[in-house]
Design a protein around this motif. Sequence first.
Motif, short mmCIF file in Angstrom:
data_model
loop_
_atom_site.label_atom_id
_atom_site.label_comp_id
_atom_site.label_asym_id
_atom_site.label_seq_id
_atom_site.Cartn_x
_atom_site.Cartn_y
_atom_site.Cartn_z
N ASN A 185 -20.91 88.92 41.52
CA ASN A 185 -19.67 88.33 40.98
C ASN A 185 -18.68 89.42 40.56
O ASN A 185 -17.51 89.40 40.94
N LYS A 186 -19.19 90.41 39.84
CA LYS A 186 -18.32 91.50 39.37
C LYS A 186 -17.74 92.29 40.53
O LYS A 186 -16.55 92.64 40.55
N SER A 239 -15.37 83.47 41.07
CA SER A 239 -16.21 82.38 40.55
C SER A 239 -16.13 81.18 41.47
O SER A 239 -17.13 80.50 41.72
N THR A 269 -15.08 90.38 42.31
CA THR A 269 -13.84 90.41 41.52
C THR A 269 -13.12 91.73 41.75
O THR A 269 -11.91 91.76 42.00
N ASP A 270 -13.86 92.83 41.68
CA ASP A 270 -13.26 94.15 41.89
C ASP A 270 -12.66 94.26 43.29
O ASP A 270 -11.59 94.83 43.48
N TYR A 306 -5.83 85.17 40.58
CA TYR A 306 -6.72 85.79 39.59
C TYR A 306 -8.04 86.12 40.28
O TYR A 306 -8.82 85.22 40.59
N THR A 321 -8.21 92.73 38.26
CA THR A 321 -7.46 91.85 37.35
C THR A 321 -6.19 91.34 38.03
O THR A 321 -5.76 91.87 39.04
N GLU A 381 -10.86 87.26 39.27
CA GLU A 381 -12.10 86.79 38.66
C GLU A 381 -12.32 85.29 38.89
O GLU A 381 -13.42 84.84 39.15
N ARG A 382 -11.20 84.52 38.84
CA ARG A 382 -11.34 83.08 39.09
C ARG A 382 -11.70 82.81 40.53
O ARG A 382 -12.50 81.92 40.83
#
Length: 296
Positions: free
Chosen positions: A80-81, A292, A84-85, A286, A90, A288-289
Amino acid sequence: MAFEGLTGRLQGVFDKLRGKGKLTEEDVSEALREVRLALLEADVNFKVVKDFIAKVKERAVGQDVMKSFTPGMVVIDIVNKELTDLMGGTHTKLAKANKPPTVIMMVGLQGAGKTTTSGKLAKMLQKQNHKPLLVAGDIYRPAAIKQLQVLGEQLKVPVFSMGDQVSPVEIAKNGLQFAKDNNNDYVIVDTAGRLHIDETLMDELKNVREAVGPHETLLVVDAMTGQDAVNVAESFHKQLELTGVVLTKLDGDTRGGAALSVKAVTGCPIKFAAMGEKMDALEPFYPERMASRILG
Ligand code: GDP
């Protein structure tokens, strides 16, 4: 919705991991092999996938996954991390001029969704109590000007146009002046696209850019075109120093790989995602969203 296939595949991999009490190194390696295949099948750039898996492995070793009580969960969290990266980490906000108006130049190939996205962006800004102006600079695609005017009327956003017999540079310059005279704090310049990238197009876009000095040069790319979208982004970025990317048509039945590759390949942040033809189908992006959402 894009990513359905990828989400399904990853869920399968993760269910297997969660289902096991203890994990062996081999279990984790096997899971990562499957993640790798799932990403490749989702049309994520080959090199991007390779780097991604290497980073996940590195983190997994660093965090000593095997010693954790819930190794499966730790692996999922790491994926997940990293996801996101991969998509930029961000959220990157739209730039804002110190002294209004903020000028946003929209570029991209024909059919990518530039005109539609210009309208959507105007609507979003209007909702935030701004006073956007749309500038009709696509003088080549038949009906592009009319399309923008119809959107403007619908949204009650003014549209600056000089018809299709004036150069895009003149239109952009005059549009900017019009915004200054009328207190519009955002100017969205719709530009011409072509079916393929060519020198004439790039030269013209460079000239428009020079004439109005945009705070944002946003590339609109069609996520449905997969790796092509990434190649297009790379070419545009080289020539025009993009400040951001808008991915359109993520509502379609796409494999979504473009969304996952474009930031890694170009270094250019994805600022918005469009998920439909309607004027409210635009979201700030986003990472991170989205990660997910992809992991389900
Ligand atoms: P332009 O040539 O880049 O200005 O492209 P347009 O704005 O005219 O869009 C081309 C087509 O794509 C139109 O039919 C739009 O309605 C459609 N379109 C744009 N964005 C999206 C999106 O996010 N999802 C879907 N499904 N269609 C879109």
